[in-house]
Design a protein around this motif. Structure first.
Motif, PDB file in Angstrom:
ATOM      1  N   GLY A 267      -4.696  11.342   0.131  1.00  0.00           N
ATOM      2  CA  GLY A 267      -4.109  12.309  -0.782  1.00  0.00           C
ATOM      3  C   GLY A 267      -2.645  12.023  -1.052  1.00  0.00           C
ATOM      4  N   ARG A 268      -1.924  11.642  -0.011  1.00  0.00           N
ATOM      5  CA  ARG A 268      -0.502  11.324  -0.181  1.00  0.00           C
ATOM      6  C   ARG A 268      -0.320  10.084  -1.036  1.00  0.00           C
ATOM      7  NH1 ARG A 268       3.848   9.765   4.552  1.00  0.00           N
ATOM      8  NH2 ARG A 268       5.737  10.034   3.301  1.00  0.00           N
ATOM      9  N   GLU A 270      -2.318   9.018  -3.427  1.00  0.00           N
ATOM     10  CA  GLU A 270      -2.569   9.417  -4.818  1.00  0.00           C
ATOM     11  C   GLU A 270      -1.394  10.196  -5.393  1.00  0.00           C
ATOM     12  OE1 GLU A 270      -6.190  11.592  -4.431  1.00  0.00           O
ATOM     13  OE2 GLU A 270      -7.458   9.783  -4.403  1.00  0.00           O
ATOM     14  N   GLN A 271      -0.801  11.067  -4.580  1.00  0.00           N
ATOM     15  CA  GLN A 271       0.340  11.863  -5.039  1.00  0.00           C
ATOM     16  C   GLN A 271       1.533  10.978  -5.386  1.00  0.00           C
ATOM     17  OE1 GLN A 271       1.825  14.567  -2.063  1.00  0.00           O
ATOM     18  NE2 GLN A 271       3.165  15.645  -3.478  1.00  0.00           N
ATOM     19  N   ILE A 272       1.830  10.008  -4.534  1.00  0.00           N
ATOM     20  CA  ILE A 272       2.958   9.105  -4.781  1.00  0.00           C
ATOM     21  C   ILE A 272       2.734   8.284  -6.037  1.00  0.00           C
ATOM     22  CG2 ILE A 272       4.187   7.084  -3.895  1.00  0.00           C
ATOM     23  CD1 ILE A 272       3.727   8.214  -1.061  1.00  0.00           C
ATOM     24  N   THR A 274       1.006   9.049  -8.656  1.00  0.00           N
ATOM     25  CA  THR A 274       1.151   9.911  -9.822  1.00  0.00           C
ATOM     26  C   THR A 274       2.608  10.284 -10.062  1.00  0.00           C
ATOM     27  OG1 THR A 274      -1.054  10.837  -9.489  1.00  0.00           O
ATOM     28  CG2 THR A 274       0.467  12.113 -10.842  1.00  0.00           C
ATOM     29  N   GLU A 275       3.290  10.729  -9.016  1.00  0.00           N
ATOM     30  CA  GLU A 275       4.665  11.201  -9.166  1.00  0.00           C
ATOM     31  C   GLU A 275       5.615  10.092  -9.598  1.00  0.00           C
ATOM     32  OE1 GLU A 275       4.642  14.882  -5.902  1.00  0.00           O
ATOM     33  OE2 GLU A 275       5.641  12.980  -5.421  1.00  0.00           O
TER      34      GLU A 275
END
Length: 407
Positions: A267-268, A270-272, A274-275
């Motif tokens: 999850g982390r 994927e978040q990085i 995207t951000e």
């Protein structure tokens, strides 16, 4: 010989413990031995049952000649210390109870990295009056502290006492690294009971092949130098640092990063991506084992990262052997130790300091600009793979089991 093996991971799960056991067990069966594996319903690492499976109290199936007994456990994702501990303890209890109903074996084997499984195996060996072999895949609980999941405490000291109890009670210990053996000897475990059988590669499955054209089109990788990460996205793997390296190479349209897998840090990741708008990173979910050779074929270099902690100088990531089997050069980013020594000795890849995005980005850019250098590493990787054939390693471990049985 009748072998009873406890492991909470087994195919269709595709992580390193499941793969090692399956590839060893199929070879033991072909050699005429009876192998029963007590495990749970496949759910790793998402904590979701695989298609076609239910969390039954007991289910028996045959997989390539291996008798597989799946028992009911508390299922959770591979994240969160308390929930995972409940998962581990439920398998320890159910593996022991259901193992009592199995025919008396010649030897009982149980595997780590978490040793609640090993407690179940030891207890089962006592109940059946049979020798116990502890397959040591990780220095647990040291690795818990290394990833920051727990700090030194009364609980950790208790776990360490249980750990030493199991080492002393085992008739033999099969360690996956020389470093683990030295650590145990330094803590008073007799050297003569510790045998090293490192991880390896199934050369019937993994071999060099051309890039899969369909997957190349699907992920937009045509004409790109691909740095791949294949495997569990865990706390130990320092994947945010790999993504920092990807960010430093955003300007290079000819370089792409390819991640395949899942885990506590997915999850982390994927978040990085995207951000930070990392358009040079491709992410796909965990894939079945049979799909992996095609995915490996996309890679020009295999990234093998671990956090900058002395504990990780003692491990040998199993993915380096699959990289060798596929003829994919290795980019290793972990503390200097046994694994970096293998890569340097075989000439199968290059090493950069752990958790150093700038060094990783620079090395990837250098390799992308030097196809002849990459080809040389590719040839070395493939020629080195034979030394780590699963055939040889399975036979070596079988010798240990046979010796324990006859003592």
């Amino acid at each position: 010989m009748k072998i009873l093996f406890l492991s909470d991971n087994f195919p269709p799960e595709g992580n390193a413990p499941a793969t090692r056991l399956y590839e060893h067990a199929t070879r033991w069966v072909r050699a005429g031995h009876e192998v029963t594996v007590v495990t749970c319903a496949p759910n790793f690492p998402e904590g979701k049952l695989f298609s076609g499976y239910r969390n039954h109290w007991r289910r028996v199936e045959q997989i390539d000649g291996i008798r597989v007994v799946r028992v009911k456990t508390y299922i959770t994702a591979n994240e969160g210390f308390l929930k995972r501990t409940l998962d581990y303890m439920s398998f320890m209890l159910m593996g022991f109870v259901m193992g009592l109903f199995e025919r008396r074996p010649d030897v009982v084997v149980a595997t780590s990295p978490q040793f609640f499984c090993a407690i179940g195996g030891w207890a089962l060996s006592v109940a059946k009056w049979r020798p116990f072999v502890f397959e040591l895949r990780d220095l647990w609980p040291a690795s818990i502290m290394a990833v920051g999941a727990m700090k030194k405490s009364l609980a950790i000291r208790l776990l360490e006492k249980i750990e030493l109890f199991l080492y002393r009670r085992a008739n033999a210990i099969v360690s996956v690294t020389e470093s683990f053996r030295e650590d145990l000897v330094s803590r008073g475990v007799p050297r003569e009971k510790i045998h090293v059988v490192i991880n390896g590669v199934d050369l019937d499955r993994y071999e060099p092949r051309s890039r899969d054209a369909e997957l190349e089109r699907e992920f937009g990788l045509a004409g790109k130098f691909v740095a791949g990460y294949m495997g569990t996205h865990g706390m130990a793997h320092a994947l945010p640092k790999v993504l920092e390296a990807a960010e430093q190479l955003l300007h290079r349209e000819d370089i792409a990063f390819f991640f395949a897998g899942s885990g506590a840090e997915r999850g982390r990741v994927e978040q990085i991506v995207t951000e930070r708008g990392l358009h040079n990173v491709r992410l796909i979910a965990r894939q079945p084992k049979e799909a992996m050779p095609a995915l490996w074929s996309l890679c020009d270099v295999s990234i093998v990262p671990l956090r900058d902690n002395p504990v990780f100088a003692t491990v040998i990531p199993s993915k380096i052997f699959e990289s060798m089997g596929m003829g994919v050069p290795i980019l290793m980013s972990l503390p200097e130790g046994e694994a970096t020594g293998i890569v340097r000795a075989t000439g199968s890849g290059v090493c950069v300091p752990p958790e150093d995005p700038a060094a990783m980005a620079a090395e990837i850019a250098r390799l992308a600009a030097q196809p002849q250098s990459v080809e040389g590493l590719r040839q070395q990787a493939w020629s080195s793979a034979a030394a780590f054939s699963r055939d040889t390693l399975a036979e070596r471990m079988l010798t240990v089991l046979s010796e324990v049985r006859t003592r």
